[in-house]
Design a protein around this motif. Structure first.
Motif, mmCIF file in Angstrom:
data_model
loop_
_atom_site.group_PDB
_atom_site.id
_atom_site.type_symbol
_atom_site.label_atom_id
_atom_site.label_comp_id
_atom_site.label_asym_id
_atom_site.label_seq_id
_atom_site.Cartn_x
_atom_site.Cartn_y
_atom_site.Cartn_z
ATOM 1 N N THR A 207 0.816 -1.219 0.000
ATOM 2 C CA THR A 207 0.000 0.000 0.000
ATOM 3 C C THR A 207 0.848 1.268 0.000
ATOM 4 O O THR A 207 0.625 2.174 -0.796
ATOM 5 N N THR A 208 1.850 1.332 0.881
ATOM 6 C CA THR A 208 2.657 2.547 1.000
ATOM 7 C C THR A 208 3.791 2.606 -0.018
ATOM 8 O O THR A 208 4.353 3.675 -0.277
ATOM 9 N N LYS A 209 4.158 1.451 -0.598
ATOM 10 C CA LYS A 209 5.277 1.364 -1.540
ATOM 11 C C LYS A 209 6.592 1.836 -0.911
ATOM 12 O O LYS A 209 7.468 2.363 -1.594
ATOM 13 N N GLY A 270 11.769 -3.080 -7.550
ATOM 14 C CA GLY A 270 11.224 -3.416 -6.246
ATOM 15 C C GLY A 270 10.222 -4.552 -6.317
ATOM 16 O O GLY A 270 9.348 -4.574 -7.194
ATOM 17 N N ALA A 271 10.352 -5.494 -5.400
ATOM 18 C CA ALA A 271 9.354 -6.568 -5.251
ATOM 19 C C ALA A 271 8.386 -6.160 -4.143
ATOM 20 O O ALA A 271 8.758 -5.429 -3.224
ATOM 21 N N THR A 272 7.157 -6.623 -4.233
ATOM 22 C CA THR A 272 6.122 -6.253 -3.260
ATOM 23 C C THR A 272 5.723 -7.459 -2.430
ATOM 24 O O THR A 272 5.454 -8.532 -2.981
ATOM 25 N N VAL A 273 5.692 -7.282 -1.103
ATOM 26 C CA VAL A 273 5.278 -8.385 -0.234
ATOM 27 C C VAL A 273 3.783 -8.616 -0.417
ATOM 28 O O VAL A 273 3.027 -7.720 -0.787
ATOM 29 N N VAL A 274 3.348 -9.829 -0.166
ATOM 30 C CA VAL A 274 1.948 -10.215 -0.302
ATOM 31 C C VAL A 274 1.309 -10.229 1.077
ATOM 32 O O VAL A 274 1.767 -10.934 1.975
ATOM 33 N N ARG A 275 0.280 -9.437 1.247
ATOM 34 C CA ARG A 275 -0.455 -9.372 2.519
ATOM 35 C C ARG A 275 -1.823 -10.020 2.344
ATOM 36 O O ARG A 275 -2.474 -9.854 1.315
#
Length: 422
Positions: A207-209, A270-275
């Motif tokens: 969300t915040t990146k 950038g990779a994004t974590v999965v929530r």
């Protein structure tokens, strides 16, 4: 890669678009020749202008290892070339079954006078790992460490000759895997400045990146729990808690999910974590579910052989492979199994520029799993024991064995263990 718009190899819509398509207009070919200092052999406006030209090309292709069957005109001034399928099917299946886990690996030079390939030395920048013991648990540093391990495995397949520090020469390509937030220091030696840096990007919150504060252990636990919830939804709570190896399975699934999350995008970005499990719909769980399906098919087939329902699998050279010339079979074999060695080569094509196409490997695995899932839905593999159906059964079992081998090899490059059941 080298010929761009001139020649394209396809892995979907093969019936309509051809196995390979070529540019028909001389403009494309002239531009390529100008860029590379070449000249056109014929001054013509368009290739294959009439039926005779097509027939001549088909006749010439009979001298190829894999001859053409037909040529069709496509949109946008392109021609689609269709190969005779039988020779390619036999070659691919035989190569995979014969070579096993070595399928796709570059064969080194043979003989005393053979020229050794160029050497490469791979290292992991220890500054960001050794300054603080706790920092190694940071997720972006875990990502860099995994990139280092994956690159090492890819190099084992390649034409590069991997050497240790003591064997480095002036011609050796020196590659260091690093984090994007570790700048070069003024005190770096001249050797360090000449080294190619393979930079790994940050790991961000969805969300915040902004950079995540999660440790690798925390994220592994989160994704393992996501895999547990998916398993419970699919099989029910009681079935999930019964197996004695269930905890180990969830850990392996969690590790696989983390690797796919971190490398489904280019390593430099950038990779994004999965929530809350809100990640790719065809991530690690989907891949390993199809991995388990392959294992289950082969295990069931062998159980039926042991019970006397089926006879033992005959040698490959006794199998009627013509039953695998259907479109789905052909897409699996030509579009994916045949291209695995080239895919591995492609991931390393820009290593001298500090880039490694790990995301291409992840995409290939997802697409292969997706295509096999479609194949499984449309094809009856373990058919009834009838004499007229046995050739189909045996040919498809060999195809399943080949898909399993290639999928397992691709997963191993990422450091992911296949699963026997889910």
């Amino acid at each position: 890669m080298r010929y761009g718009e001139l020649i394209r190899f396809h892995n979907e819509n093969l019936l309509e678009g051809g196995d390979v398509s070529i540019a028909a207009s001389n403009i494309n070919w002239e531009c390529f020749c100008q860029r590379h200092g070449l000249k056109m052999r014929m001054d013509i406006e368009q290739l294959l202008t009439d039926e005779k030209a097509k027939e001549d090309m088909l006749e010439q292709s009979k001298q190829w290892i894999f001859p053409l069957q037909s040529i069709t005109k496509l949109r946008k001034e392109r021609y689609g070339l269709h190969f005779h399928r039988a020779p390619i099917i036999a070659n691919v299946l035989n190569s995979i079954i014969t070579n096993g886990e070595n399928y796709g690996k570059h064969k080194g030079p043979a003989g005393d006078g053979a020229v050794l390939p160029r050497s490469i030395h791979l290292s992991l920048n220890n500054r960001f790992l050794n300054e603080d013991k706790h920092n190694s648990k940071e997720l972006h540093k875990f990502r860099a460490k995994q990139l280092y391990l994956i690159l090492g495995r890819l190099l084992e397949y390649s034409k590069w000759r991997v050497v240790q520090e003591d064997d480095v020469t002036d011609d050796t390509l020196r590659v260091s895997v690093d984090c994007n937030n570790v700048p070069r220091r003024p005190s770096d030696s001249q050797e360090d400045k000449k080294m190619v840096r393979l930079v790994c990007g940050p790991v961000l919150e969805p969300t915040t990146k902004t950079a995540t504060s999660m440790t690798s252990g925390d994220y592994m636990a989160l994704r393992s729990n996501d895999m547990l919830l998916i398993a419970m939804h699919r099989h029910g709570v009681r079935d999930c808690v019964k197996g004695k190896n269930f905890e180990s399975l969830m850990h392996r699934l969690g590790h696989a999910a983390v690797i796919v999350d971190l490398f489904e995008v280019r390593h430099s970005t950038g990779a994004t974590v999965v929530r809350s499990g809100l990640g790719s719909s065809k991530g690690a769980n989907y891949i390993l579910y199809n991995s388990a399906r392959l294992e289950t098919l082969l295990r069931t087939f062998q159980a039926q052989v042991d019970l006397g329902v089926y006879e033992c699998l005959p040698p490959l050279d006794e199998i009627d492979l013509s039953v695998l010339e259907d479109e789905l079979d052909w897409q699996l074999i030509y579009g994916y199994l045949l291209t695995f060695p080239k895919l591995v080569e492609t991931t390393l094509a820009q290593v001298e520029q500090g880039l490694c196409g790990v995301h291409l490997l992840v995409r290939y695995i997802v697409d292969l799993a997706s295509l096999f899932s479609r194949y499984y839905r449309h094809k009856r593999i373990l058919v009834q024991q009838r004499t007229n159906l046995m050739p189909v059964l045996y040919a498809r079992i060999y195809l399943v064995k080949a898909v399993r081998q290639v999928l397992n090899s691709a997963l191993a490059l990422l450091g992911i263990e296949p699963v026997d059941y889910m």
